[in-house]
Enzyme design. Structure first.
Site, PDB file in Angstrom:
ATOM      1  N   VAL A 149       4.758   3.621   7.968  1.00  8.62           N
ATOM      2  CA  VAL A 149       4.442   2.573   8.932  1.00  8.62           C
ATOM      3  C   VAL A 149       3.221   2.958   9.771  1.00  8.62           C
ATOM      4  O   VAL A 149       3.012   4.121  10.101  1.00  8.62           O
ATOM      5  CB  VAL A 149       5.657   2.289   9.846  1.00  8.62           C
ATOM      6  CG1 VAL A 149       6.001   3.497  10.716  1.00  8.62           C
ATOM      7  CG2 VAL A 149       5.427   1.050  10.694  1.00  8.62           C
ATOM      8  N   SER A 182      -6.297   6.407  10.022  1.00 13.28           N
ATOM      9  CA  SER A 182      -5.246   6.395   9.005  1.00 13.28           C
ATOM     10  C   SER A 182      -5.786   5.818   7.705  1.00 13.28           C
ATOM     11  O   SER A 182      -6.701   4.991   7.714  1.00 13.28           O
ATOM     12  CB  SER A 182      -4.058   5.552   9.488  1.00 13.28           C
ATOM     13  OG  SER A 182      -3.552   6.031  10.715  1.00 13.28           O
ATOM     14  N   GLY A 211      -4.505   4.201   3.779  1.00  9.87           N
ATOM     15  CA  GLY A 211      -3.448   3.706   2.918  1.00  9.87           C
ATOM     16  C   GLY A 211      -4.063   2.846   1.835  1.00  9.87           C
ATOM     17  O   GLY A 211      -4.720   1.844   2.136  1.00  9.87           O
ATOM     18  N   ARG A 236       0.847  -1.198   0.000  1.00 10.73           N
ATOM     19  CA  ARG A 236       0.000   0.000   0.000  1.00 10.73           C
ATOM     20  C   ARG A 236       0.878   1.242   0.000  1.00 10.73           C
ATOM     21  O   ARG A 236       2.088   1.177   0.219  1.00 10.73           O
ATOM     22  CB  ARG A 236      -0.908   0.012   1.233  1.00 10.73           C
ATOM     23  CG  ARG A 236      -0.144   0.040   2.541  1.00 10.73           C
ATOM     24  CD  ARG A 236      -0.998   0.456   3.720  1.00 10.73           C
ATOM     25  NE  ARG A 236      -0.266   0.278   4.973  1.00 10.73           N
ATOM     26  CZ  ARG A 236       0.652   1.104   5.428  1.00 10.73           C
ATOM     27  NH1 ARG A 236       0.995   2.185   4.732  1.00 10.73           N
ATOM     28  NH2 ARG A 236       1.267   0.870   6.574  1.00 10.73           N
ATOM     29  N   CYS A 244       2.850   6.895  10.535  1.00 11.33           N
ATOM     30  CA  CYS A 244       2.729   7.456   9.187  1.00 11.33           C
ATOM     31  C   CYS A 244       3.915   8.346   8.834  1.00 11.33           C
ATOM     32  O   CYS A 244       3.816   9.223   7.965  1.00 11.33           O
ATOM     33  CB  CYS A 244       1.410   8.211   9.034  1.00 11.33           C
ATOM     34  SG  CYS A 244      -0.039   7.202   9.427  1.00 11.33           S
ATOM     35  N   LEU A 300      -8.669   1.820   5.254  1.00  7.95           N
ATOM     36  CA  LEU A 300      -8.653   2.736   6.396  1.00  7.95           C
ATOM     37  C   LEU A 300      -8.553   1.954   7.700  1.00  7.95           C
ATOM     38  O   LEU A 300      -8.853   0.758   7.764  1.00  7.95           O
ATOM     39  CB  LEU A 300      -9.923   3.593   6.402  1.00  7.95           C
ATOM     40  CG  LEU A 300     -11.243   2.844   6.616  1.00  7.95           C
ATOM     41  CD1 LEU A 300     -11.650   2.812   8.097  1.00  7.95           C
ATOM     42  CD2 LEU A 300     -12.358   3.448   5.780  1.00  7.95           C
ATOM     43  N   ALA A 301      -8.127   2.671   8.744  1.00 10.46           N
ATOM     44  CA  ALA A 301      -8.086   2.114  10.093  1.00 10.46           C
ATOM     45  C   ALA A 301      -8.518   3.194  11.070  1.00 10.46           C
ATOM     46  O   ALA A 301      -7.912   4.270  11.117  1.00 10.46           O
ATOM     47  CB  ALA A 301      -6.687   1.616  10.429  1.00 10.46           C
TER      48      ALA A 301
END
Length: 219
Positions: free
Chosen positions: A75, A138, A140, A71, A169, A152-153
């Site tokens: 990190v 977040s 990615g 992705r 990130c 997403l998270a």
């Protein structure tokens, strides 16, 4: 406005590598007629390092495994109590670009949080969603042949300590927050139900359908 449906799978707690491999298989084998899917799940503790990830942002992972993935971004950390959404979409068919897709995901999260009386914002230079300067979600993504995967998270009710083992990130000292710390105890399944509704609305699908079964067919 789109006229087709999107399928949603609520998968529970899934090992990261299994979900990643399933996403890749789904994306690699789909065709122009394949339906879009949203997967909602959680992961056991894991750090994932994006394609642009730099080793110096991984400070002291300790016992938590590190997985190098395909992705975008740097990190991040996944763990129980964090709601992960993987968006397996034909963005070419949706008629939107990558930046617009990111914007719609961020808007879904902002609207979700507004429903809990939490004011959140997006930052044009740092994808994700923030509350009072702290990051709560977040993003990615990876686009392959016009199809997206990863996603997403959202930090809901989790142990945030592992974020201190990295520069989240790629930003040293970036504070992280979660929904529980802002509003008190919260049921992650309720958050998942609300998130799916916001994503479906923002992405313009006619309706959603719950898909039975797990990811075994895609592993």
């Amino acid at each position: 406005m789109m006229t087709h449906d999107v399928g949603v799978r609520e998968l529970g707690l899934i090992e990261y590598r299994a979900a990643w491999q399933a996403m890749q298989h789904f994306t690699n084998t789909r065709d122009a007629d394949s339906g879009d899917e949203i997967w909602l799940l959680q992961h056991p503790p894991v750090f994932t390092q994006g394609q642009a990830g730099k080793a110096e942002h991984l400070l002291f992972p300790g016992e938590i495994p590190v997985v190098q993935v395909d992705r975008g971004g740097q990190v991040t950390y996944h763990g129980p109590g964090q709601l992960v959404g993987y968006l397996l979409l034909d963005v070419r068919r949706l008629g939107i670009g990558v930046r617009e897709l990111v914007s719609r995901i961020e808007r879904s999260l902002i609207d979700l949080l507004a429903g809990y009386d939490v004011e959140a914002v997006a930052k044009p230079d740092a994808p994700g969603v923030y509350v009072g300067g702290a990051k709560i979600a977040s993003l990615g993504l990876r686009i392959r042949n016009g199809r997206s995967f990863h996603g997403l998270a959202l930090n809901v009710d989790m142990d945030l300590e592992p974020f201190r083992r990295i520069n989240p990130c790629g930003y040293a000292g970036l504070p992280m927050t979660q929904l529980r710390d802002l509003i008190g105890p919260i049921d992650i399944s309720e958050v998942a139900d609300r998130l799916r509704d916001h994503l479906v609305r923002q992405l313009g699908y006619a309706q959603q359908k719950t898909l039975a079964g797990g990811i075994e067919a895609y592993e």
